[in-house]
Design a protein around this motif. Structure first.
Motif, PDB file in Angstrom:
ATOM      1  N   SER A 134       1.798  -0.725   4.122  1.00 55.05           N
ATOM      2  CA  SER A 134       2.529   0.658   3.937  1.00 55.05           C
ATOM      3  C   SER A 134       1.040   1.373   5.025  1.00 55.05           C
ATOM      4  CB  SER A 134       2.307   1.038   2.305  1.00 55.05           C
ATOM      5  OG  SER A 134       2.383   2.892   2.582  1.00 55.05           O
ATOM      6  N   PRO A 135       0.967   2.076   5.813  1.00 58.05           N
ATOM      7  CA  PRO A 135      -0.221   2.443   6.278  1.00 58.05           C
ATOM      8  C   PRO A 135      -1.373   3.241   5.379  1.00 58.05           C
ATOM      9  CG  PRO A 135       1.816   3.606   7.539  1.00 58.05           C
ATOM     10  CD  PRO A 135       2.160   2.897   6.490  1.00 58.05           C
ATOM     11  N   ALA A 136      -0.263   3.549   4.344  1.00 58.91           N
ATOM     12  CA  ALA A 136      -1.845   4.749   3.389  1.00 58.91           C
ATOM     13  C   ALA A 136      -2.761   3.463   1.885  1.00 58.91           C
ATOM     14  CB  ALA A 136      -0.747   5.398   2.489  1.00 58.91           C
ATOM     15  N   ALA A 137      -3.660   4.262   2.086  1.00 58.56           N
ATOM     16  CA  ALA A 137      -4.727   4.071   0.607  1.00 58.56           C
ATOM     17  C   ALA A 137      -3.604   3.764  -0.949  1.00 58.56           C
ATOM     18  CB  ALA A 137      -5.907   4.580   1.490  1.00 58.56           C
ATOM     19  N   ASP A 138      -3.953   2.943  -1.359  1.00 54.76           N
ATOM     20  CA  ASP A 138      -2.990   2.717  -2.444  1.00 54.76           C
ATOM     21  C   ASP A 138      -3.722   2.864  -3.656  1.00 54.76           C
ATOM     22  OD1 ASP A 138       0.291   1.643  -2.983  1.00 54.76           O
ATOM     23  OD2 ASP A 138      -0.718   3.009  -3.836  1.00 54.76           O
ATOM     24  N   SER A 139      -3.418   3.334  -4.710  1.00 54.94           N
ATOM     25  CA  SER A 139      -3.837   2.862  -6.052  1.00 54.94           C
ATOM     26  C   SER A 139      -3.489   1.882  -6.684  1.00 54.94           C
ATOM     27  CB  SER A 139      -4.133   3.880  -6.483  1.00 54.94           C
ATOM     28  OG  SER A 139      -2.805   4.021  -7.181  1.00 54.94           O
ATOM     29  N   LYS A 140      -2.214   0.781  -6.617  1.00 56.78           N
ATOM     30  CA  LYS A 140      -1.645  -0.137  -6.761  1.00 56.78           C
ATOM     31  C   LYS A 140      -2.348  -1.455  -5.842  1.00 56.78           C
ATOM     32  CE  LYS A 140       1.630   2.745  -8.918  1.00 56.78           C
ATOM     33  NZ  LYS A 140       3.384   3.105  -8.695  1.00 56.78           N
ATOM     34  N   ILE A 141      -2.874  -1.299  -5.000  1.00 64.97           N
ATOM     35  CA  ILE A 141      -3.367  -1.991  -4.453  1.00 64.97           C
ATOM     36  C   ILE A 141      -4.532  -3.526  -5.228  1.00 64.97           C
ATOM     37  CG2 ILE A 141      -5.170  -3.251  -2.302  1.00 64.97           C
ATOM     38  CD1 ILE A 141      -3.700  -1.076  -0.427  1.00 64.97           C
ATOM     39  N   ARG A 142      -4.087  -4.448  -5.329  1.00 67.70           N
ATOM     40  CA  ARG A 142      -5.858  -5.030  -5.933  1.00 67.70           C
ATOM     41  C   ARG A 142      -6.334  -5.933  -5.241  1.00 67.70           C
ATOM     42  NH1 ARG A 142      -4.096 -10.197 -10.112  1.00 67.70           N
ATOM     43  NH2 ARG A 142      -6.024 -10.506 -10.362  1.00 67.70           N
ATOM     44  N   SER A 143      -7.631  -5.688  -5.496  1.00 64.19           N
ATOM     45  CA  SER A 143      -9.258  -5.946  -4.447  1.00 64.19           C
ATOM     46  C   SER A 143      -9.175  -7.063  -5.149  1.00 64.19           C
ATOM     47  CB  SER A 143      -9.950  -4.843  -4.516  1.00 64.19           C
ATOM     48  OG  SER A 143     -11.234  -6.141  -3.896  1.00 64.19           O
ATOM     49  N   VAL A 144      -9.264  -8.437  -3.989  1.00 62.85           N
ATOM     50  CA  VAL A 144      -9.565  -9.946  -5.030  1.00 62.85           C
ATOM     51  C   VAL A 144     -10.483 -10.028  -3.659  1.00 62.85           C
ATOM     52  CG1 VAL A 144      -8.390 -12.565  -5.024  1.00 62.85           C
ATOM     53  CG2 VAL A 144      -7.109  -9.848  -5.785  1.00 62.85           C
ATOM     54  N   GLY A 145     -11.646 -11.252  -4.375  1.00 61.65           N
ATOM     55  CA  GLY A 145     -12.658 -11.635  -3.148  1.00 61.65           C
ATOM     56  C   GLY A 145     -12.745 -10.101  -2.398  1.00 61.65           C
ATOM     57  N   LEU A 165       9.750   6.812   0.241  1.00 59.14           N
ATOM     58  CA  LEU A 165       9.572   7.406  -1.139  1.00 59.14           C
ATOM     59  C   LEU A 165      10.163   5.871  -2.085  1.00 59.14           C
ATOM     60  CD1 LEU A 165       8.579   8.043  -3.396  1.00 59.14           C
ATOM     61  CD2 LEU A 165      11.290   9.736  -3.292  1.00 59.14           C
ATOM     62  N   PHE A 166       8.906   4.587  -2.002  1.00 58.73           N
ATOM     63  CA  PHE A 166       9.933   3.775  -2.692  1.00 58.73           C
ATOM     64  C   PHE A 166       9.878   4.309  -3.843  1.00 58.73           C
ATOM     65  CE2 PHE A 166       7.126   3.076   1.786  1.00 58.73           C
ATOM     66  CZ  PHE A 166       7.633   1.493   1.647  1.00 58.73           C
ATOM     67  N   ASP A 167      10.922   3.106  -4.905  1.00 62.15           N
ATOM     68  CA  ASP A 167      10.852   3.346  -6.446  1.00 62.15           C
ATOM     69  C   ASP A 167       9.497   2.820  -7.261  1.00 62.15           C
ATOM     70  OD1 ASP A 167      11.155   0.666  -6.147  1.00 62.15           O
ATOM     71  OD2 ASP A 167      13.194   0.670  -6.611  1.00 62.15           O
ATOM     72  N   ASP A 168       8.803   2.653  -6.853  1.00 58.50           N
ATOM     73  CA  ASP A 168       7.803   2.438  -7.188  1.00 58.50           C
ATOM     74  C   ASP A 168       6.838   3.534  -7.515  1.00 58.50           C
ATOM     75  OD1 ASP A 168       5.982   2.061  -4.849  1.00 58.50           O
ATOM     76  OD2 ASP A 168       5.102   0.111  -5.616  1.00 58.50           O
ATOM     77  N   LEU A 169       6.967   4.368  -6.736  1.00 61.81           N
ATOM     78  CA  LEU A 169       6.790   5.903  -6.780  1.00 61.81           C
ATOM     79  C   LEU A 169       5.214   6.002  -5.591  1.00 61.81           C
ATOM     80  CD1 LEU A 169       6.630   7.460  -9.675  1.00 61.81           C
ATOM     81  CD2 LEU A 169       8.418   7.704  -8.477  1.00 61.81           C
ATOM     82  N   HIS A 170       5.700   4.643  -4.688  1.00 62.95           N
ATOM     83  CA  HIS A 170       5.108   5.120  -3.799  1.00 62.95           C
ATOM     84  C   HIS A 170       5.008   6.100  -2.519  1.00 62.95           C
ATOM     85  CE1 HIS A 170       1.430   4.095  -0.680  1.00 62.95           C
ATOM     86  NE2 HIS A 170       2.575   3.741   0.230  1.00 62.95           N
ATOM     87  N   LYS A 171       4.397   7.083  -2.229  1.00 56.81           N
ATOM     88  CA  LYS A 171       5.128   8.090  -0.567  1.00 56.81           C
ATOM     89  C   LYS A 171       3.753   8.159   0.095  1.00 56.81           C
ATOM     90  CE  LYS A 171       4.486  11.724  -4.136  1.00 56.81           C
ATOM     91  NZ  LYS A 171       5.807  13.034  -3.620  1.00 56.81           N
ATOM     92  N   THR A 172       2.806   8.013   0.126  1.00 55.50           N
ATOM     93  CA  THR A 172       1.727   8.499   1.404  1.00 55.50           C
ATOM     94  C   THR A 172       1.492   7.772   2.066  1.00 55.50           C
ATOM     95  OG1 THR A 172       0.143   7.034   0.280  1.00 55.50           O
ATOM     96  CG2 THR A 172       0.130   9.383  -1.213  1.00 55.50           C
TER      97      THR A 172
END
Length: 137
Positions: free
Chosen positions: A53-64, A91-98
């Motif tokens: 998804s081309p959006a910034a997302d709060s559900k992204i984990r930053s690892v290293g 609109l995905f079922d994890d509510l990501h839609k941006t």
């Protein structure tokens, strides 16, 4: 000579432009199909689209310092809406839609689907993450 240079430049520019979208079909909850005027067509899974998804997302984990989306193997598409004449918002079922998936971006994803997915799986393995959702405790 100038006309030949102009024609060559025009051919390069035309080759650099992604083809025009011919058909789009959303198949909730699993996939999106796109077909372009150049004859290319792609079947893109919900998981693949969610991960890229081309959006910034709060559900992204930053690892290293690397942003990684994981646990989306079973994500689904609930709906999609057109955005102007240039893309769709899913609109995905994890509510990501941006994220707005432009036709150009969908063509890019389809053109390099296997390489992108391979890199995604390599990144997950590198960080000890999985495509499968985490179990709730």
């Amino acid at each position: 000579m100038a006309a030949a240079l102009g024609a060559a430049a025009l051919r390069r520019l035309h080759a650099a432009l992604p083809p025009r979208l011919k058909r789009l079909a959303v198949h909730p909850p699993k996939s999106v199909e796109v077909e372009f005027a150049d004859g290319s067509s792609f079947h893109l899974s919900a998981e693949f689209l969610r991960v890229y998804s081309p959006a910034a997302d709060s559900k992204i984990r930053s690892v290293g310092g690397e942003k990684v989306i994981f646990g989306r193997r079973h994500v689904g598409i609930m709906s999609a809406e057109s955005v102007g004449n240039y893309g769709i918002r899913i609109l995905f079922d994890d509510l990501h839609k941006t994220g707005i998936f432009t036709w150009d971006y969908l063509h890019h994803l389809g053109s390099d689907k296997f390489g992108l997915m391979r890199n995604y799986i390599i990144t997950l393995r590198k960080h000890g993450l999985s495509r499968d959702p985490q179990r709730r405790k």
